[in-house]
Design a protein around this motif. Structure first.
Motif, PDB file in Angstrom:
ATOM      1  N   ALA A   1       0.847  -1.190   0.000  1.00  0.00           N
ATOM      2  CA  ALA A   1       0.000   0.000   0.000  1.00  0.00           C
ATOM      3  C   ALA A   1       0.877   1.232   0.000  1.00  0.00           C
ATOM      4  CB  ALA A   1      -0.933   0.000   1.207  1.00  0.00           C
ATOM      5  N   TRP A   2       0.326   2.317  -0.521  1.00  0.00           N
ATOM      6  CA  TRP A   2       1.047   3.583  -0.593  1.00  0.00           C
ATOM      7  C   TRP A   2       0.035   4.728  -0.515  1.00  0.00           C
ATOM      8  CZ3 TRP A   2       0.185   0.068  -4.365  1.00  0.00           C
ATOM      9  CH2 TRP A   2      -0.592   0.465  -5.456  1.00  0.00           C
TER      10      TRP A   2
ATOM     11  N   ALA B   1      -2.338  10.145   4.011  1.00  0.00           N
ATOM     12  CA  ALA B   1      -2.599   9.552   5.320  1.00  0.00           C
ATOM     13  C   ALA B   1      -1.292   9.134   5.980  1.00  0.00           C
ATOM     14  CB  ALA B   1      -3.524   8.333   5.192  1.00  0.00           C
ATOM     15  N   HIS B   2      -1.316   9.112   7.307  1.00  0.00           N
ATOM     16  CA  HIS B   2      -0.139   8.701   8.074  1.00  0.00           C
ATOM     17  C   HIS B   2      -0.171   7.179   8.260  1.00  0.00           C
ATOM     18  CE1 HIS B   2       1.049  12.809   8.972  1.00  0.00           C
ATOM     19  NE2 HIS B   2      -0.181  13.078   9.356  1.00  0.00           N
ATOM     20  N   SER B   3       0.373   6.457   7.288  1.00  0.00           N
ATOM     21  CA  SER B   3       0.377   4.995   7.378  1.00  0.00           C
ATOM     22  C   SER B   3       1.428   4.545   8.389  1.00  0.00           C
ATOM     23  CB  SER B   3       0.632   4.371   6.011  1.00  0.00           C
ATOM     24  OG  SER B   3       1.998   4.242   5.759  1.00  0.00           O
ATOM     25  N   ASP B   4       1.451   3.233   8.711  1.00  0.00           N
ATOM     26  CA  ASP B   4       2.391   2.779   9.748  1.00  0.00           C
ATOM     27  C   ASP B   4       3.805   2.575   9.212  1.00  0.00           C
ATOM     28  OD1 ASP B   4       2.469   0.288   8.481  1.00  0.00           O
ATOM     29  OD2 ASP B   4       1.416  -0.768  10.078  1.00  0.00           O
ATOM     30  N   ASN B   5       3.971   2.534   7.874  1.00  0.00           N
ATOM     31  CA  ASN B   5       5.298   2.544   7.253  1.00  0.00           C
ATOM     32  C   ASN B   5       6.160   1.343   7.632  1.00  0.00           C
ATOM     33  OD1 ASN B   5       4.790   5.051   5.964  1.00  0.00           O
ATOM     34  ND2 ASN B   5       5.300   6.121   7.852  1.00  0.00           N
ATOM     35  N   ARG B   6       5.529   0.197   7.878  1.00  0.00           N
ATOM     36  CA  ARG B   6       6.250  -1.006   8.278  1.00  0.00           C
ATOM     37  C   ARG B   6       6.208  -2.058   7.178  1.00  0.00           C
ATOM     38  NH1 ARG B   6       7.022  -1.208  13.909  1.00  0.00           N
ATOM     39  NH2 ARG B   6       6.075   0.569  14.981  1.00  0.00           N
ATOM     40  N   ALA B   7       7.050  -3.067   7.334  1.00  0.00           N
ATOM     41  CA  ALA B   7       7.066  -4.178   6.388  1.00  0.00           C
ATOM     42  C   ALA B   7       7.333  -5.473   7.138  1.00  0.00           C
ATOM     43  CB  ALA B   7       8.144  -3.964   5.324  1.00  0.00           C
ATOM     44  N   SER B   8       6.959  -6.602   6.522  1.00  0.00           N
ATOM     45  CA  SER B   8       7.221  -7.902   7.134  1.00  0.00           C
ATOM     46  C   SER B   8       7.354  -8.965   6.056  1.00  0.00           C
ATOM     47  CB  SER B   8       6.112  -8.289   8.115  1.00  0.00           C
ATOM     48  OG  SER B   8       4.868  -8.421   7.448  1.00  0.00           O
TER      49      SER B   8
ATOM     50  N   ALA C   1       9.135   1.089  11.159  1.00  0.00           N
ATOM     51  CA  ALA C   1       9.049   2.324  10.373  1.00  0.00           C
ATOM     52  C   ALA C   1      10.354   3.116  10.486  1.00  0.00           C
ATOM     53  CB  ALA C   1       7.880   3.165  10.890  1.00  0.00           C
ATOM     54  N   ARG C   2      10.706   3.840   9.446  1.00  0.00           N
ATOM     55  CA  ARG C   2      10.195   3.769   8.095  1.00  0.00           C
ATOM     56  C   ARG C   2      10.966   2.668   7.407  1.00  0.00           C
ATOM     57  NH1 ARG C   2       7.134   8.076   6.113  1.00  0.00           N
ATOM     58  NH2 ARG C   2       8.175   8.107   4.107  1.00  0.00           N
ATOM     59  N   PHE C   3      10.261   1.682   6.927  1.00  0.00           N
ATOM     60  CA  PHE C   3      10.875   0.403   6.580  1.00  0.00           C
ATOM     61  C   PHE C   3      11.902   0.504   5.461  1.00  0.00           C
ATOM     62  CE2 PHE C   3       7.913   0.168   3.009  1.00  0.00           C
ATOM     63  CZ  PHE C   3       8.659  -0.511   2.055  1.00  0.00           C
ATOM     64  N   HIS C   4      11.829   1.547   4.619  1.00  0.00           N
ATOM     65  CA  HIS C   4      12.735   1.588   3.470  1.00  0.00           C
ATOM     66  C   HIS C   4      14.136   2.084   3.831  1.00  0.00           C
ATOM     67  CE1 HIS C   4      11.260   5.632   3.785  1.00  0.00           C
ATOM     68  NE2 HIS C   4      11.852   6.061   2.692  1.00  0.00           N
ATOM     69  N   HIS C   5      14.336   2.549   5.050  1.00  0.00           N
ATOM     70  CA  HIS C   5      15.715   2.845   5.492  1.00  0.00           C
ATOM     71  C   HIS C   5      15.859   2.513   6.978  1.00  0.00           C
ATOM     72  CE1 HIS C   5      14.553   6.872   7.187  1.00  0.00           C
ATOM     73  NE2 HIS C   5      13.647   6.788   6.229  1.00  0.00           N
ATOM     74  N   PRO C   6      15.728   1.216   7.323  1.00  0.00           N
ATOM     75  CA  PRO C   6      15.719   0.804   8.726  1.00  0.00           C
ATOM     76  C   PRO C   6      17.119   0.774   9.333  1.00  0.00           C
ATOM     77  CG  PRO C   6      15.603  -1.124   7.330  1.00  0.00           C
ATOM     78  CD  PRO C   6      15.544   0.072   6.406  1.00  0.00           C
TER      79      PRO C   6
END
Length: 329
Positions: free
Chosen positions: A232-233, A237-244, A256-261
């Motif tokens: 999702a993108w 909205a303020h999404s949770d910005n996580r990944a699994s 969060a923010r998953f793209h630069h953990p």
């Protein structure tokens, strides 16, 4: 076209454009051993000069073509909006320069393939600046999943979002390449591709603004292995910005923010281990180091930033936007 480097010579970078992302890149460049900022180019000579003063560049230019023509620049980082990338990268190629171009590489797969083909024809190094791919914690997560630590993979989830300022034209104006998928949705889409590869089907839905850009969306991707990715993108909205990443023997969660953990969490047998791989600066340093290593080795493509994957993901973006109701840009 391979560039020859003496053992003690730094890789000399040019930065094309002087916006926010260029500032972040230049700051991390200063932290990366064996690299230096040689020159900067802008459509405004005053902006280029001020940027050069802030970041210690020896030369500044009031046009992109002058920067590309500088014989003491080895590689150029293109930091313009993606609506300009086709023209700006081609300007660099015509001057014989290696290029690291900010994501999204272009506005559509047709233009992306054109740039990739041109780089290969000219034998010039070329890569998309998808810095997430070179983040040490993302690399570790992908390696653990590929090594079977999680068992058979069943699900990947990733979302990224924020609330875009209404006065930031780059995020709202179709003429500037605005659209949430190209701007931030490309990260969860790339993450799914890193872990699961090429999907066999994509089902997407989204919402368009009154000016016809996508501002909020999601997609479900399925794979021949039986795995499913949910992404999702949004820029509203303020999404949770996580990944699994989840398998039948455990899961990896990326905060969060998953793209630069700066860390990842591996859960197995009701126990969670936190793994932290060091990140230099904001994280751009890792893609800088990768490009420099490729140039020193005389290679024209990066295994961490593969051009064929860049094309494949842009084809997926085109399909998602088609399903949302947005024609090829």
């Amino acid at each position: 076209m391979a560039i020859e480097f003496a053992a003690d010579r730094a890789v000399r970078w040019g930065i094309l454009a002087t916006g926010h992302i260029a500032e972040s890149f230049a700051t991390d460049l200063a932290l990366t051993e064996g690299n230096e900022l040689a020159a900067v180019g802008s459509r405004s000579s005053d902006s280029a000069s001020a940027f050069a003063d802030r970041h210690g560049a020896a030369r500044s230019y009031g046009s992109y073509s002058e920067l590309a023509a500088d014989p003491e620049v080895d590689v150029i980082y293109v930091a313009t909006p993606h609506s300009r990338h086709l023209d700006d990268v081609m300007t660099c190629f015509e001057a014989g320069k290696a290029v690291l171009c900010e994501k999204a590489l272009t506005m559509n797969a047709t233009d992306t393939r054109a740039l990739v083909d041109e780089a290969r024809r000219r034998e010039l190094f070329f890569a998309e600046a998808m810095w997430m791919r070179t983040n040490p914690n993302i690399r570790r997560a992908v390696e653990l999943a590929a090594d079977g630590l999680l068992g058979d993979l069943g699900q990947v989830r990733a979302e990224l979002g924020f609330v875009a300022p209404p006065d930031k034209a780059r995020l709202w104006d179709p003429a500037l390449g605005a659209g949430a998928l190209l701007d931030i949705g490309i990260y969860p889409l790339t993450f799914a591709h890193l872990v699961l590869g090429e999907p066999i089907s994509i089902v997407a839905a989204g919402v368009r603004s009154d000016r016809g850009i996508d501002v909020n969306g999601g997609a479900t991707l399925t794979y021949a292995s039986g795995a499913v990715a949910s992404i999702a993108w949004t820029q509203v909205a303020h999404s949770d910005n996580r990944a699994s990443i989840a398998g039948d023997r455990g899961r990896i969660e990326i905060p969060a923010r998953f793209h630069h953990p700066t860390e990842i969490n591996h859960t197995h047998d009701d126990h969670t281990d936190t793994i932290r791989e060091p990140v230099v600066g904001r994280g751009y340093a890792h893609e800088i180091a990768e490009v420099a290593a490729c140039l020193r080795a005389g290679t024209t493509e990066s295994a961490l930033l593969p051009l064929d994957d860049t094309v494949a993901i842009m084809e997926q973006i085109d399909e998602i936007l088609r399903q949302i109701g947005i024609a090829e840009r």
